[in-house]
Design an enzyme around this catalytic site. Structure first.
Site, PDB file in Angstrom:
ATOM      1  N   TYR A  53      18.946  47.219  40.512  1.00 47.39           N
ATOM      2  CA  TYR A  53      19.771  46.270  39.768  1.00 47.39           C
ATOM      3  C   TYR A  53      19.096  45.903  38.445  1.00 47.39           C
ATOM      4  O   TYR A  53      17.883  45.721  38.357  1.00 47.39           O
ATOM      5  CB  TYR A  53      20.030  45.012  40.580  1.00 47.39           C
ATOM      6  N   SER A 215      31.704  43.469  47.718  1.00 50.43           N
ATOM      7  CA  SER A 215      32.970  43.455  46.967  1.00 50.43           C
ATOM      8  C   SER A 215      34.089  42.793  47.770  1.00 50.43           C
ATOM      9  O   SER A 215      35.146  43.391  47.979  1.00 50.43           O
ATOM     10  CB  SER A 215      33.384  44.879  46.560  1.00 50.43           C
ATOM     11  N   PRO A 216      33.899  41.556  48.230  1.00 51.23           N
ATOM     12  CA  PRO A 216      34.918  40.896  49.052  1.00 51.23           C
ATOM     13  C   PRO A 216      36.222  40.635  48.308  1.00 51.23           C
ATOM     14  O   PRO A 216      37.268  40.465  48.949  1.00 51.23           O
ATOM     15  CB  PRO A 216      34.245  39.581  49.463  1.00 51.23           C
ATOM     16  N   LEU A 217      36.184  40.622  46.977  1.00 50.25           N
ATOM     17  CA  LEU A 217      37.411  40.445  46.192  1.00 50.25           C
ATOM     18  C   LEU A 217      37.902  41.771  45.625  1.00 50.25           C
ATOM     19  O   LEU A 217      38.822  41.794  44.816  1.00 50.25           O
ATOM     20  CB  LEU A 217      37.183  39.447  45.048  1.00 50.25           C
ATOM     21  N   GLY A 219      36.578  43.969  43.516  1.00 47.87           N
ATOM     22  CA  GLY A 219      36.474  44.082  42.068  1.00 47.87           C
ATOM     23  C   GLY A 219      37.381  43.135  41.315  1.00 47.87           C
ATOM     24  O   GLY A 219      37.753  43.424  40.169  1.00 47.87           O
ATOM     25  N   GLY A 220      37.757  42.007  41.927  1.00 51.25           N
ATOM     26  CA  GLY A 220      38.631  41.029  41.290  1.00 51.25           C
ATOM     27  C   GLY A 220      40.084  41.161  41.679  1.00 51.25           C
ATOM     28  O   GLY A 220      40.906  40.293  41.354  1.00 51.25           O
ATOM     29  N   LEU A 222      41.557  40.721  44.412  1.00 55.76           N
ATOM     30  CA  LEU A 222      42.013  39.669  45.323  1.00 55.76           C
ATOM     31  C   LEU A 222      41.685  38.278  44.799  1.00 55.76           C
ATOM     32  O   LEU A 222      41.779  37.299  45.543  1.00 55.76           O
ATOM     33  CB  LEU A 222      41.357  39.870  46.701  1.00 55.76           C
ATOM     34  N   GLY A 223      41.341  38.190  43.542  1.00 59.93           N
ATOM     35  CA  GLY A 223      40.956  36.907  42.960  1.00 59.93           C
ATOM     36  C   GLY A 223      42.008  36.275  42.080  1.00 59.93           C
ATOM     37  O   GLY A 223      41.696  35.456  41.217  1.00 59.93           O
ATOM     38  N   GLY A 224      43.289  36.641  42.280  1.00 60.83           N
ATOM     39  CA  GLY A 224      44.364  36.070  41.466  1.00 60.83           C
ATOM     40  C   GLY A 224      44.542  36.790  40.151  1.00 60.83           C
ATOM     41  O   GLY A 224      44.891  36.188  39.134  1.00 60.83           O
TER      42      GLY A 224
END
Length: 329
Positions: A53, A215-217, A219-220, A222-224
């Site tokens: 990273y 990556s629970p969203l 990559g975004g 699922l974040g609206g």
């Protein structure tokens, strides 16, 4: 803060994992330290990073940022369950010499010493194999890890991005050696990407591994993301932009956001809360770029989804079903 055991171990970890991949490339050191302080103040004790990273010429930079945070004292290291990873090549660009990547005993030995130096600590709680190494036998991998455990430099070993059969192979080999084996698996898993439910999650449960979704969203996605487009906010990029180009996926995401609007729920918090209901999940990795994003993620811990909402989410994003029924009979 809510805590759980990491797989079959006696180690207690928070039900959210602080991912640090943005520290360095997108979030500067002072802000990264502020996020780490805020996470610790909230009781979040599980911090995940990797030796690569920082990326590009700055590989290793993220571990260095965490190391300077530990160096501030105040019990930061003692209160933290530290996880990092090994596999990727952290040698200088253009370095022609081999053995600076993958999971050979030589690279594991070299990589752990370099990570310990960057992290300014003398031990790593959870040392994770960042990817499958098909060239190195597990006998060699466990020999190297067992030495590190005996030296007190590593306490537990985990995997990342392993298929189910490799989890089984790794732990069967460890059992023959009398080694502890893998205690966790970090995998891509979220509402929009549920293939892990077929083989990876069942294998993890069978062998007593805690599941740590990354990556629970998605990559975004699922974040609206559609709502933000309409409101003129941040537009989709990367994985979420590619996915929204698919008409059927966009319709799914729109149905998801409409459902949550109906119930007064925030998309990102709901996606995290859903993962916390899934069997075998220790806690999803959240990678905030700002303190505000961390606060939003923490709210998911207290969010209880009704059976009506859970059933509707399954209709919008149906899972693959159990294996082998998902592809046989």
């Amino acid at each position: 803060m809510k805590y759980t055991q990491l797989g079959r171990t006696g180690l207690k970890v928070s039900r959210l994992v602080l991912g640090t991949m943005n520290f360095g490339p997108q979030t500067d050191e002072p802000t990264s330290h502020s996020i780490l302080d805020a996470a610790l103040a909230a009781g979040l004790n599980f911090v995940d990073t990797a030796n690569v990273y920082g990326w590009g010429e700055n590989k290793g930079r993220t571990e260095e940022i965490i190391g300077t945070w530990f160096a501030q004292g105040g019990g930061r290291r003692d209160k933290t369950v530290l996880a990092t990873k090994v596999y990727g090549n952290v040698a200088a660009e253009g370095d022609p010499w081999p053995n600076h990547d993958r999971l050979s005993a030589l690279n594991i030995r070299r990589a752990v010493e370099a990570s310990l130096k960057r992290l300014q600590t003398d031990y790593i709680d959870l040392y994770q194999f960042h990817h499958v190494d098909r060239r190195t036998p597990f006998e060699e991998i466990w020999q190297a890890v067992d030495v590190l455990i005996q030296q007190g430099k590593v306490l537990y070993a985990g995997s990342s991005n392993f298929p189910g059969y490799k989890i089984a192979q790794a732990n069967e080999t460890a059992a023959r050696r009398g080694s502890v084996g893998l205690v966790s698996e970090q995998c891509l898993y979220n509402l929009a990407e549920r293939r892990a439910e077929m083989e990876v999650v069942p294998a993890a449960q069978e062998y007593g591994l805690g599941v740590i979704p990354w990556s629970p969203l998605h990559g975004g996605l699922l974040g609206g993301v559609i709502r933000k487009e309409v409101e003129g906010g941040r537009r989709a990029s990367g994985r979420s932009a590619d996915a929204l180009a698919n008409t059927s996926v966009r319709a799914q995401v729109q149905a998801y956001e409409d459902l949550l609007d109906k119930h007064g729920l925030e998309p990102g918090e709901t996606a995290l809360a859903w993962l916390l209901t899934r069997p075998g999940v220790t806690g999803p990795i959240v990678g905030p770029r700002t303190a505000e994003q961390l606060e939003s993620a923490l709210r998911a811990l207290d969010l209880e989804l009704s059976q009506e909402v859970l059933a509707a989410l399954d209709e919008i994003f149906p899972g693959p079903g159990p294996s082998p029924e998902a592809f046989a009979w």
